[in-house]
Design a protein around this motif. Structure first.
Motif, PDB file in Angstrom:
ATOM      1  N   GLN A   1      45.532  35.358  36.347  1.00  0.00           N
ATOM      2  CA  GLN A   1      45.375  34.966  37.752  1.00  0.00           C
ATOM      3  C   GLN A   1      46.140  33.674  38.005  1.00  0.00           C
ATOM      4  O   GLN A   1      46.121  32.765  37.175  1.00  0.00           O
TER       5      GLN A   1
ATOM      6  N   GLU B   1      51.825  32.606  48.460  1.00  0.00           N
ATOM      7  CA  GLU B   1      51.228  33.655  47.629  1.00  0.00           C
ATOM      8  C   GLU B   1      51.374  35.032  48.279  1.00  0.00           C
ATOM      9  O   GLU B   1      51.640  36.025  47.596  1.00  0.00           O
TER      10      GLU B   1
ATOM     11  N   LEU C   1      53.563  38.394  46.833  1.00  0.00           N
ATOM     12  CA  LEU C   1      53.087  39.776  46.773  1.00  0.00           C
ATOM     13  C   LEU C   1      54.001  40.725  47.535  1.00  0.00           C
ATOM     14  O   LEU C   1      53.955  41.938  47.325  1.00  0.00           O
TER      15      LEU C   1
ATOM     16  N   PRO D   1      45.548  44.250  46.493  1.00  0.00           N
ATOM     17  CA  PRO D   1      45.488  42.907  45.917  1.00  0.00           C
ATOM     18  C   PRO D   1      44.729  41.952  46.836  1.00  0.00           C
ATOM     19  O   PRO D   1      44.822  42.053  48.063  1.00  0.00           O
TER      20      PRO D   1
ATOM     21  N   ASN E   1      36.112  38.840  37.574  1.00  0.00           N
ATOM     22  CA  ASN E   1      36.352  40.262  37.803  1.00  0.00           C
ATOM     23  C   ASN E   1      35.026  41.010  37.970  1.00  0.00           C
ATOM     24  O   ASN E   1      34.928  42.197  37.682  1.00  0.00           O
TER      25      ASN E   1
ATOM     26  N   ARG F   1      40.358  45.525  38.982  1.00  0.00           N
ATOM     27  CA  ARG F   1      40.900  45.632  40.336  1.00  0.00           C
ATOM     28  C   ARG F   1      40.340  44.575  41.277  1.00  0.00           C
ATOM     29  O   ARG F   1      40.989  44.229  42.273  1.00  0.00           O
TER      30      ARG F   1
ATOM     31  N   ARG G   1      44.341  38.285  42.773  1.00  0.00           N
ATOM     32  CA  ARG G   1      45.617  38.005  42.110  1.00  0.00           C
ATOM     33  C   ARG G   1      45.891  36.509  42.080  1.00  0.00           C
ATOM     34  O   ARG G   1      46.524  35.998  41.149  1.00  0.00           O
TER      35      ARG G   1
END
Length: 353
Positions: free
Chosen positions: A12, A28, A32, A111, A126, A143, A147
Motif C-alpha cells: 500500500q 493518487e 490509478l 480500487p 485488509n 481486494r 491501494r
C-alpha cells in the motif's frame, strides 16, 4: 532460543503530510488512471470531501454512511457504483466510511483510495466488516485493502476532542491486541509498540491543544502503525469482544473500544509477561495497566458501557456470544466467570481487575 516467524507485509502507498490532502489525492487518482470516481463521504463530511476531491474526476458522491456497515447499505452503494460505471472509489471520513468503500471493493474489485478523518485505522487493513440484524461478520480479503492512503493531520482539526480521544484509544486497542493476537510476530509487535508510544505522546497534546498540528500528527502516525500491526497480527480477544458488542447491541465503535481495553489488558497481562513489559515500556510506566490507566485519566476517557446504551441485562447473552470466538492464542484462559466479571466491570466503569 532461535528466532523463527512468518510475516506478511501488505502492499500500500501512504502519503503523510499535513495540509496537502487535495493535491496528494489528485496525484493518487492520476496514478490509478481513474476517470470516473465515486466519492463516499457522510453528509456531515460533505464540505470537507468537496474540498479534498476538488481536482478529482468525480461522477458520483454517495453519502449513505452507517455505523457497522449494514448489508442493505452496502448493497445500495454497490448498485450505485455499478450504475455510474465508476472505476475507483475515494473514501473521505472515518471507519464507517472506509468500511463502506471496502464493501464496494469486496464485490467489485474497484480500487479504493482512503482519506481518513479519524484515527480508526481501517484504511490500512485488509479487514472488512458487515452487519445484518444483531450479527456482525468480518473477514479478510486483499481486494478491500485501499491501494493508497492520503493522511493529512489538518483534516483532524475539526474532530471534537472527545471523539478524538475515543478514536485514538480505539487505535491504541489495535496496538495492545496485536501483542497477543493469533499471528503476533516480532515485526507487528514492534510496530504496535511504536504506535502506542506515539499515541501516548499525541493524544494528550490533542486534548491540551486541539487546534495544534503536532499532537494530531503524532496521533495519526500512531494510528497508522496500530492498523498495520493489527492487519498483520489479526483479531485478539479485545476485538472479538468488541465485534460481538458492536454488532449485537449497536454500540458506538470507538467509545466501546476505549471502555473495554483496560479490562482485557488486566485479564491478559499477568499471563503474557513479555507483552506486559513491552506495553509498559511504550507508556514509560512501571506496568502496562498502570500506563494505560494513567493515559486514560489524562484524557478523561470513556469508562462505562452503560453510558453508551449497553444494558446490564444483556451481559449474560454477550458472554454466550463471545465465548465461541475467543482466540486459542489468548494468553489467559477465558471462562464464563471471568468474562462475566470483565463485562460487568466494563458496564459499571469499575477499575479493571
Amino acid at each position: 532460543m532461535s528466532l523463527h516467524f512468518e510475516h506478511e507485509t501488505l502492499g500500500q502507498r501512504v502519503r503523510f503530510a499535513s495540509q496537502s490532502a487535495a493535491g496528494g489525492l489528485a496525484e493518487e487518482v492520476g496514478l490509478l488512471g481513474a476517470t470516473r470516481v465515486m466519492v463516499i463521504a457522510s453528509a456531515a463530511e460533505a464540505d470537507l470531501a468537496k474540498k479534498v476531491t476538488a481536482d478529482v474526476p468525480v461522477v458520483l458522491v454517495h453519502d449513505e454512511v452507517v455505523m457497522h456497515v449494514p448489508v442493505a447499505v452496502a448493497e445500495r452503494a454497490r448498485a450505485a457504483a455499478a450504475a455510474h460505471d465508476v472505476d475507483a472509489v475515494v473514501s473521505v471520513g472515518g471507519g464507517s466510511t472506509t468500511g463502506l468503500a471496502k464493501a464496494v471493493a469486496l464485490t467489485s474489485g474497484l480500487p479504493v483510495i482512503a482519506v481518513p478523518t479519524t484515527y480508526a485505522g481501517s484504511e490500512a487493513t485488509n479487514v472488512w466488516g458487515l452487519s445484518e440484524g444483531a450479527r456482525k461478520t468480518t473477514g479478510v480479503d486483499p481486494r478491500v485493502l485501499p491501494r493508497a492512503v492520503v493522511y493529512d493531520a489538518s483534516l483532524m482539526l475539526s474532530l471534537p476532542v472527545d471523539l478524538s480521544v475515543a478514536s485514538g484509544l480505539n487505535a491504541l486497542a489495535h496496538c495492545v491486541d496485536s501483542m497477543w493476537a493469533p499471528r503476533a510476530d516480532p515485526i507487528n509487535t514492534a510496530l504496535a509498540a511504536e504506535g502506542m508510544r506515539a499515541l501516548d505522546v499525541g493524544l494528550p497534546l490533542v486534548v491540551a491543544d486541539p487546534a495544534g498540528l503536532p499532537g494530531r500528527e503524532q496521533a495519526l502516525y500512531g494510528a497508522y502503525l496500530s492498523a498495520v500491526a493489527f492487519a498483520s497480527a489479526g483479531s485478539g480477544l479485545h476485538h472479538k469482544i468488541c465485534h460481538v458488542l458492536g454488532g449485537r447491541y449497536d454500540l458506538p465503535h470507538a467509545p466501546m473500544h476505549a471502555v473495554v481495553l483496560p479490562h482485557v489488558l488486566a485479564l491478559n497481562a499477568p499471563a503474557a509477561p513479555e507483552a506486559e513489559r513491552r506495553i509498559a515500556t511504550a507508556f514509560g510506566s512501571a506496568t502496562a495497566l498502570g500506563g494505560l490507566q494513567a493515559l486514560q485519566q489524562r484524557l478523561d476517557a470513556p469508562r462505562a458501557l452503560r453510558d453508551y446504551g449497553f444494558e446490564e441485562s444483556a451481559i449474560s447473552d454477550a458472554v454466550e456470544a463471545i465465548l465461541p470466538v475467543v482466540p486459542e492464542s489468548n494468553p489467559a484462559t477465558v471462562t464464563p466467570d471471568n468474562l462475566m466479571q470483565l463485562l460487568r466491570s466494563a458496564w459499571i466503569g469499575a477499575d479493571p481487575q
